[in-house]
Enzyme design. Structure first.
Site, PDB file in Angstrom:
ATOM      1  CG  HIS A   1      -1.999  -0.990   1.206  1.00  0.00           C
ATOM      2  ND1 HIS A   1      -2.976  -1.003   0.244  1.00  0.00           N
ATOM      3  CD2 HIS A   1      -2.277  -2.042   2.041  1.00  0.00           C
ATOM      4  CE1 HIS A   1      -3.821  -2.004   0.477  1.00  0.00           C
ATOM      5  NE2 HIS A   1      -3.413  -2.647   1.554  1.00  0.00           N
TER       6      HIS A   1
ATOM      7  NE  ARG B   1      -3.195  -2.025  -8.884  1.00  0.00           N
ATOM      8  CZ  ARG B   1      -4.395  -1.493  -8.727  1.00  0.00           C
ATOM      9  NH1 ARG B   1      -4.553  -0.178  -8.868  1.00  0.00           N
ATOM     10  NH2 ARG B   1      -5.439  -2.246  -8.427  1.00  0.00           N
TER      11      ARG B   1
ATOM     12  CB  CYS C   1      -2.704   2.092  -5.467  1.00  0.00           C
ATOM     13  SG  CYS C   1      -3.594   0.554  -5.163  1.00  0.00           S
TER      14      CYS C   1
END
Length: 234
Positions: free
Chosen positions: A128, A205, A196
């Site tokens: 993340h 991405r 992300c």
């Protein structure tokens, strides 16, 4: 009557607004606190496991001929990642799997179909950017030549950042053995970091590629740039 309806609607909007604010606070603050603690515990446990396992027989193994560990079960630890560009205190656990059970708590997840650290092919991981420990928050700050280190029970694997690119979520060939060329036989040792993009979104991405530079056993100690962080009590 109309005034009463407007008042009720106004109160509902205020309530919804407060709920959204609390949700954002939970996402951007609380999940990071929880994940940071879980990841620190995982790093400490792996360091203990490395100490308990002792030194492996690395006779005949040079910097370009690394020992390759076996892939563990889903949710089990592979190693510890160090990226000096992300800060002098950056050390994160690398865990087998890329499901929410891994990424939302334990940090860097290893795509189970890809190579292990140091192996020929593509050692691909995900993480993340802004929540759940934000392990790859600064992935866009990597500069060509930056080192990325991965420590496992076998030793320290060094990769050198090469370049990044922005792709659509559907472009899964970035984690192929030869990134971008599915089905092609790999010849090189590659690391791919995925996260992300944009920073507060997920419509794309961001992909960071690094190439293998060398390996050294745990018995040789950590590479100098991360020696202080790894510590004397390895």
């Amino acid at each position: 009557m109309v005034g009463g309806v407007i008042q009720v609607l106004g109160e509902l909007l205020i309530t919804v607004g407060l709920i959204l604010i609390l949700f954002v606070v939970w996402q951007l603050w609380w999940t990071n606190l929880e994940s940071d603690k879980a990841q620190a515990d995982a790093v400490d446990q792996m360091k203990q496991n490395f100490r308990d396992s002792g030194s492996l027989d690395d006779s005949g193994k040079g910097p370009e001929d690394p020992i390759i560990g076996e892939a563990p079960a889903h949710g089990q630890g592979i190693g510890i990642m160090y990226i000096p560009r992300f800060g002098e205190a950056y050390e994160r656990p690398v865990i087998q799997g890329t499901g929410r059970d891994v990424l939302d708590t334990l940090g860097v997840g290893h795509y189970e179909s890809t190579a292990m650290p140091g192996d020929i092919g593509n050692f691909a991981v995900a993480g993340h950017r802004q929540t759940n420990g934000k392990v790859f928050d600064q992935i866009d700050k990597l500069v060509t030549g930056d080192r990325i280190y991965v420590r496992t029970a076998q030793g320290y694997y060094t990769y050198v950042f090469r370049n990044n690119e922005i792709v659509l979520p559907s472009q899964t060939d970035v984690i192929a053995p030869v990134p971008g060329y599915p089905g092609e036989e790999p010849q090189d040792r590659i690391m791919t970091l995925t996260s992300c993009n944009p920073r507060f979104g997920s419509t794309e991405r961001i992909i960071a590629y690094a190439v293998f530079e060398g390996w050294q056993p745990n018995s040789a100690g950590p590479p100098p740039p991360i020696a202080d962080l790894v510590g004397k009590d390895q």
